[in-house]
Scaffold this motif. Structure first.
Motif, mmCIF file in Angstrom:
data_model
loop_
_atom_site.group_PDB
_atom_site.id
_atom_site.type_symbol
_atom_site.label_atom_id
_atom_site.label_comp_id
_atom_site.label_asym_id
_atom_site.label_seq_id
_atom_site.Cartn_x
_atom_site.Cartn_y
_atom_site.Cartn_z
ATOM 1 N N THR A 1 0.981 -1.386 -0.053
ATOM 2 C CA THR A 1 0.011 0.310 0.048
ATOM 3 C C THR A 1 0.839 1.341 0.204
ATOM 4 O OG1 THR A 1 -0.134 0.063 2.353
ATOM 5 C CG2 THR A 1 -1.900 -1.121 1.133
ATOM 6 N N PHE A 2 0.428 2.329 -0.196
ATOM 7 C CA PHE A 2 0.983 3.798 -0.231
ATOM 8 C C PHE A 2 1.403 3.999 1.364
ATOM 9 C CE2 PHE A 2 0.886 8.295 0.053
ATOM 10 C CZ PHE A 2 1.926 8.526 -1.082
ATOM 11 N N ASN A 3 2.690 4.435 1.251
ATOM 12 C CA ASN A 3 3.450 4.649 2.588
ATOM 13 C C ASN A 3 3.639 6.210 2.721
ATOM 14 O OD1 ASN A 3 5.510 5.137 4.303
ATOM 15 N ND2 ASN A 3 6.289 3.059 4.156
ATOM 16 N N GLN A 4 2.841 6.924 3.490
ATOM 17 C CA GLN A 4 2.971 8.122 3.726
ATOM 18 C C GLN A 4 4.273 8.588 4.013
ATOM 19 O OE1 GLN A 4 0.932 10.246 2.965
ATOM 20 N NE2 GLN A 4 -0.972 9.742 3.416
ATOM 21 N N ASN A 5 5.193 7.909 4.706
ATOM 22 C CA ASN A 5 6.628 8.169 5.269
ATOM 23 C C ASN A 5 7.563 8.271 4.080
ATOM 24 O OD1 ASN A 5 5.847 8.506 7.960
ATOM 25 N ND2 ASN A 5 6.538 6.167 8.440
ATOM 26 N N TYR A 6 7.492 7.708 3.262
ATOM 27 C CA TYR A 6 8.245 7.713 1.636
ATOM 28 C C TYR A 6 7.358 8.313 0.680
ATOM 29 C CZ TYR A 6 11.763 4.245 3.373
ATOM 30 O OH TYR A 6 12.753 3.530 4.125
ATOM 31 N N ARG A 7 6.162 8.638 0.768
ATOM 32 C CA ARG A 7 5.453 9.143 -0.040
ATOM 33 C C ARG A 7 5.344 8.593 -1.188
ATOM 34 N NH1 ARG A 7 6.739 15.231 -0.379
ATOM 35 N NH2 ARG A 7 8.523 14.548 -0.301
ATOM 36 N N THR A 8 5.388 7.068 -1.158
ATOM 37 C CA THR A 8 5.570 6.115 -2.399
ATOM 38 C C THR A 8 4.763 4.760 -2.115
ATOM 39 O OG1 THR A 8 6.913 5.312 -3.937
ATOM 40 C CG2 THR A 8 7.739 5.128 -1.985
ATOM 41 N N ASN A 9 4.548 4.080 -2.907
ATOM 42 C CA ASN A 9 4.045 2.964 -2.518
ATOM 43 C C ASN A 9 5.067 1.829 -1.860
ATOM 44 O OD1 ASN A 9 3.062 -0.203 -3.045
ATOM 45 N ND2 ASN A 9 1.065 1.152 -3.889
ATOM 46 N N ASP A 10 4.691 1.223 -0.842
ATOM 47 C CA ASP A 10 5.762 0.095 -0.473
ATOM 48 C C ASP A 10 6.375 -1.064 -1.394
ATOM 49 O OD1 ASP A 10 5.855 0.950 2.226
ATOM 50 O OD2 ASP A 10 4.172 -0.043 2.781
ATOM 51 N N PHE A 11 5.671 -1.166 -2.502
ATOM 52 C CA PHE A 11 5.866 -1.930 -3.661
ATOM 53 C C PHE A 11 7.088 -1.507 -4.310
ATOM 54 C CE2 PHE A 11 5.513 -4.028 -7.944
ATOM 55 C CZ PHE A 11 6.287 -5.364 -7.521
ATOM 56 N N ALA A 12 7.356 -0.160 -4.262
ATOM 57 C CA ALA A 12 8.464 0.502 -4.883
ATOM 58 C C ALA A 12 9.660 0.422 -3.722
ATOM 59 C CB ALA A 12 8.295 2.115 -5.214
ATOM 60 N N VAL A 13 9.286 0.599 -2.659
ATOM 61 C CA VAL A 13 10.389 0.313 -1.709
ATOM 62 C C VAL A 13 10.902 -1.151 -1.600
ATOM 63 C CG1 VAL A 13 10.721 0.641 0.902
ATOM 64 C CG2 VAL A 13 8.891 2.128 -0.061
ATOM 65 N N TYR A 14 10.076 -2.020 -1.517
ATOM 66 C CA TYR A 14 10.438 -3.436 -1.656
ATOM 67 C C TYR A 14 11.438 -3.650 -2.832
ATOM 68 C CZ TYR A 14 9.929 -8.329 -3.009
ATOM 69 O OH TYR A 14 10.423 -9.456 -3.789
ATOM 70 N N LEU A 15 10.951 -3.269 -4.031
ATOM 71 C CA LEU A 15 11.927 -3.391 -5.462
ATOM 72 C C LEU A 15 13.387 -2.826 -5.208
ATOM 73 C CD1 LEU A 15 9.125 -2.666 -8.029
ATOM 74 C CD2 LEU A 15 10.075 -4.849 -7.235
ATOM 75 N N THR A 16 13.251 -1.666 -4.659
ATOM 76 C CA THR A 16 14.456 -0.950 -4.614
ATOM 77 C C THR A 16 15.391 -1.069 -3.313
ATOM 78 O OG1 THR A 16 13.362 1.291 -3.731
ATOM 79 C CG2 THR A 16 13.615 0.842 -6.167
ATOM 80 N N ARG A 17 14.769 -1.957 -2.402
ATOM 81 C CA ARG A 17 15.185 -1.819 -1.051
ATOM 82 C C ARG A 17 15.487 -0.408 -0.256
ATOM 83 N NH1 ARG A 17 18.505 -5.883 -3.928
ATOM 84 N NH2 ARG A 17 17.910 -7.996 -3.222
ATOM 85 N N GLY A 18 14.450 0.388 -0.578
ATOM 86 C CA GLY A 18 14.566 1.590 0.086
ATOM 87 C C GLY A 18 14.970 2.590 -0.659
ATOM 88 N N GLN A 19 16.074 2.279 -1.709
ATOM 89 C CA GLN A 19 16.885 3.240 -2.504
ATOM 90 C C GLN A 19 16.016 3.865 -3.712
ATOM 91 O OE1 GLN A 19 20.052 4.010 -0.963
ATOM 92 N NE2 GLN A 19 19.060 2.698 0.582
ATOM 93 N N LEU A 20 15.158 4.545 -3.305
ATOM 94 C CA LEU A 20 14.258 5.182 -4.346
ATOM 95 C C LEU A 20 15.055 6.117 -5.351
ATOM 96 C CD1 LEU A 20 11.236 5.674 -1.881
ATOM 97 C CD2 LEU A 20 11.350 4.111 -3.906
ATOM 98 N N SER A 21 14.791 6.011 -6.553
ATOM 99 C CA SER A 21 15.457 6.741 -7.459
ATOM 100 C C SER A 21 14.402 6.582 -9.065
ATOM 101 C CB SER A 21 16.810 6.492 -7.863
ATOM 102 O OG SER A 21 17.287 7.153 -8.746
ATOM 103 N N TYR A 22 14.273 7.590 -9.707
ATOM 104 C CA TYR A 22 13.578 7.493 -10.774
ATOM 105 C C TYR A 22 14.396 7.814 -12.103
ATOM 106 C CZ TYR A 22 10.462 6.748 -7.049
ATOM 107 O OH TYR A 22 10.040 6.430 -5.716
ATOM 108 N N PRO A 23 14.189 7.416 -13.295
ATOM 109 C CA PRO A 23 13.471 5.740 -13.218
ATOM 110 C C PRO A 23 14.474 4.873 -12.487
ATOM 111 C CG PRO A 23 14.743 6.682 -15.220
ATOM 112 C CD PRO A 23 14.611 7.728 -14.407
ATOM 113 N N THR A 24 13.837 3.702 -12.342
ATOM 114 C CA THR A 24 14.620 2.566 -12.095
ATOM 115 C C THR A 24 14.108 1.314 -12.814
ATOM 116 O OG1 THR A 24 15.005 3.311 -9.639
ATOM 117 C CG2 THR A 24 15.181 1.079 -10.081
#
Length: 175
Positions: free
Chosen positions: A102-125
């Motif tokens: 689901t959407f994660n307010q702390n990261y302002r992103t979906n937890d699926f993106a956090v899972y896929l990137t191991r929390g290292q959010l960058s776009y595009p990935t």
């Protein structure tokens, strides 16, 4: 009368050409939904490529226009991968391998993106999930040639058998 004929002719050309898509656009990457990817994996195992993007990301748009619209990229991904686009900031619930994200307010992103990137959010990935493997995230814009190296490493079955550095030394780009 001559002006009318020219006007009709140019109108006809404009209407006809607007209905035709350029060859490159016809060959661009064909994206599946995550549900289609899941269903396809039940029938045949293949690596999965996920384009993790956001609507505001300029380089994501460039990658769509220059990399994923490339004829060779589209054909290769169609042949060797299940490819899906995922909006990292989606507020919709995303289900993958039986788990809901689901959407994660702390990261302002979906937890699926956090899972896929191991929390290292960058776009595009670009995320590749090998057959029976864990997500491998490669952040940043990739040209068709840079993507070729990556997808052929996974698509030709070298992942897990040969180190990436070794593969890269012997790799000959064709795109």
């Amino acid at each position: 009368m001559q002006t009318l004929k020219l006007l009709v002719f140019f109108t006809w050309i404009t209407v006809f050409s607007c209905g035709q898509r350029p060859v490159e656009a016809q060959s661009k990457t064909k994206w599946l939904t995550l549900q289609q990817v899941t269903d396809s994996l039940q029938k045949q195992k293949r690596p999965v490529l996920i384009d993790l993007y956001t609507d505001w990301c300029g380089w994501c748009k460039v990658m769509d226009k220059k990399t994923y619209a490339n004829k060779q990229v589209g054909a290769y991904l169609q042949d060797k991968f299940y490819a899906a686009k995922v909006d990292a900031e989606s507020k919709e619930k995303i289900t993958w391998n039986g788990k809901a994200y689901t959407f994660n307010q702390n990261y302002r992103t979906n937890d699926f993106a956090v899972y896929l990137t191991r929390g290292q959010l960058s776009y595009p990935t670009t995320v590749i999930i090998p057959v029976d493997g864990e997500p491998q995230a490669v952040p940043g814009y990739l040209t068709p040639a840079e993507l070729e190296l990556l997808v052929k490493y996974f698509g030709e079955g070298h992942y897990g058998k040969k180190g990436f550095d070794e593969f890269q030394k012997s790799f000959k780009a064709t795109w």
